[in-house]
Design a protein around this motif. Structure first.
Motif, PDB file in Angstrom:
ATOM      1  N   ILE A  22      43.245  38.289  48.671  1.00 15.54           N
ATOM      2  CA  ILE A  22      42.102  37.393  48.458  1.00 15.54           C
ATOM      3  C   ILE A  22      42.182  36.184  49.387  1.00 15.54           C
ATOM      4  O   ILE A  22      41.195  35.792  50.012  1.00 15.54           O
ATOM      5  CB  ILE A  22      42.052  36.933  46.990  1.00 15.54           C
ATOM      6  CG1 ILE A  22      41.723  38.112  46.069  1.00 15.54           C
ATOM      7  CG2 ILE A  22      41.035  35.810  46.810  1.00 15.54           C
ATOM      8  CD1 ILE A  22      41.898  37.808  44.597  1.00 15.54           C
ATOM      9  N   ASP A  45      37.019  40.906  46.438  1.00 16.80           N
ATOM     10  CA  ASP A  45      37.072  41.727  45.217  1.00 16.80           C
ATOM     11  C   ASP A  45      37.705  43.084  45.502  1.00 16.80           C
ATOM     12  O   ASP A  45      38.636  43.518  44.814  1.00 16.80           O
ATOM     13  CB  ASP A  45      35.652  41.977  44.688  1.00 16.80           C
ATOM     14  CG  ASP A  45      35.142  40.852  43.808  1.00 16.80           C
ATOM     15  OD1 ASP A  45      35.906  40.359  42.981  1.00 16.80           O
ATOM     16  OD2 ASP A  45      33.962  40.492  43.947  1.00 16.80           O
ATOM     17  N   LEU A  89      39.291  39.737  40.775  1.00 17.69           N
ATOM     18  CA  LEU A  89      38.942  38.377  41.179  1.00 17.69           C
ATOM     19  C   LEU A  89      38.027  37.801  40.101  1.00 17.69           C
ATOM     20  O   LEU A  89      36.843  38.114  40.062  1.00 17.69           O
ATOM     21  CB  LEU A  89      38.257  38.369  42.549  1.00 17.69           C
ATOM     22  CG  LEU A  89      38.232  37.040  43.329  1.00 17.69           C
ATOM     23  CD1 LEU A  89      37.732  37.255  44.751  1.00 17.69           C
ATOM     24  CD2 LEU A  89      37.401  35.962  42.653  1.00 17.69           C
ATOM     25  N   PHE A  95      35.260  30.794  43.371  1.00 13.16           N
ATOM     26  CA  PHE A  95      35.558  31.304  44.710  1.00 13.16           C
ATOM     27  C   PHE A  95      34.548  30.759  45.714  1.00 13.16           C
ATOM     28  O   PHE A  95      34.905  30.279  46.796  1.00 13.16           O
ATOM     29  CB  PHE A  95      35.531  32.832  44.695  1.00 13.16           C
ATOM     30  CG  PHE A  95      35.895  33.475  46.008  1.00 13.16           C
ATOM     31  CD1 PHE A  95      37.199  33.837  46.283  1.00 13.16           C
ATOM     32  CD2 PHE A  95      34.922  33.740  46.967  1.00 13.16           C
ATOM     33  CE1 PHE A  95      37.533  34.435  47.493  1.00 13.16           C
ATOM     34  CE2 PHE A  95      35.234  34.335  48.175  1.00 13.16           C
ATOM     35  CZ  PHE A  95      36.552  34.693  48.433  1.00 13.16           C
ATOM     36  N   VAL A 104      43.530  36.344  39.535  1.00 16.77           N
ATOM     37  CA  VAL A 104      43.764  37.779  39.453  1.00 16.77           C
ATOM     38  C   VAL A 104      44.248  38.055  38.028  1.00 16.77           C
ATOM     39  O   VAL A 104      45.187  37.407  37.558  1.00 16.77           O
ATOM     40  CB  VAL A 104      44.840  38.233  40.461  1.00 16.77           C
ATOM     41  CG1 VAL A 104      45.143  39.724  40.296  1.00 16.77           C
ATOM     42  CG2 VAL A 104      44.423  37.912  41.885  1.00 16.77           C
TER      43      VAL A 104
END
Length: 262
Positions: A22, A45, A89, A95, A104
């Motif tokens: 990520i 994702d 995610l 984000f 996570v």
């Protein structure tokens, strides 16, 4: 120290690997935020999902239910006694805003109950680990710290967790009904449940939609830390029902309203 369960160590390792995937996208300068097939969010994702699924299959034969592969028929799911519940995610808005409050989430569900969970926030470099019957911990670069939920004491300010992205009149009503002074602690993603687990807040009422993968891992942490996650009556959402939130007990993966409390 090492965790008292080798499987939990493995899940923590996998969570960090997914977090690295990520972060390789999060650290880029990107301008497309819509969750479409080519967006950085979807890239993150799917990169985390593929990493987690590959790593879980290497250590376990149990089925996996992930937000990114949720189209498993109920006829199949209802036969599962144990399975992995994954949100690769959690915290879309966080984000996008780049505030670091996304996670996570990996949980082991046994007969509807989350018995092991890891919640990892890669930007914060902080993990929450819960193991049924053994306890709960945070892990940072400084090491492991045991955590436990903390009950409200008379005269103390109520600390109530709320969403940074979703506010509601019901939350304001709850704050008024608690009596005494109260403070709303804003937080994103599944970290809201973890705040109660580590004693940083007394309550987290969730009066909006969530899916099972949003809560499973943090629910395991909360339980292991001594907190409760109980269903709320939809007709009277400020009234807890005497039953715990459970998983994979119905065709829908949507959670009812719930309350996390110490």
């Amino acid at each position: 120290m090492a965790l008292p369960d080798p499987l939990a160590e493995q899940i923590l390792r996998i969570s960090k690997l997914a977090g690295d995937k990520i972060m390789s996208i999060y650290d880029q300068d990107f301008a497309i935020f819509e969750k479409q097939d080519t967006s950085p969010l979807t890239e993150a994702d799917l990169a985390a999902h593929n990493c987690i699924v590959s790593e879980l299959k290497a250590i376990s034969d149990l089925p996996i239910l992930s937000e990114e592969s949720a189209n498993i028929p109920w006829d199949e799911r209802q036969t599962w006694q144990q399975y992995w519940l994954v949100d690769p995610l959690d915290g879309t808005k966080e984000f996008i805003k780049k505030n670091g409050e996304f996670t996570v989430n990996i949980a082991l569900i046994d007969k509807g109950v989350p018995v092991l969970g890891v919640v990892y926030a890669p930007v914060l470099q902080k993990a929450y680990i819960g193991i049924a019957g053994l306890g709960a911990w945070t892990e940072t670069p400084q090491g492991f710290t045991s955590i436990s939920a903390r009950q409200h004491e008379e005269g103390e300010i109520w600390k109530v967790v709320g969403s940074r992205s979703h506010q509601s009149p019901e939350i304001k009503n709850l704050l008024e009904q608690l009596g005494g002074e109260s403070e709303l602690v804003a937080m994103g993603s599944s970290l809201k449940l973890c705040l109660v687990a580590e004693g940083e807040a007394h309550l987290y009422p969730r009066l909006g939609p969530t899916s099972e993968w949003d809560t499973g891992a943090a629910h395991a942490v909360a339980n292991a830390a001594g907190a409760s996650v109980t269903v709320l009556d939809p007709e009277n959402p400020l009234n807890p029902v005497a039953e715990a939130l459970t998983y994979n007990q119905k065709e829908s993966v949507l959670n009812p309203f719930f309350l996390v409390s110490a």
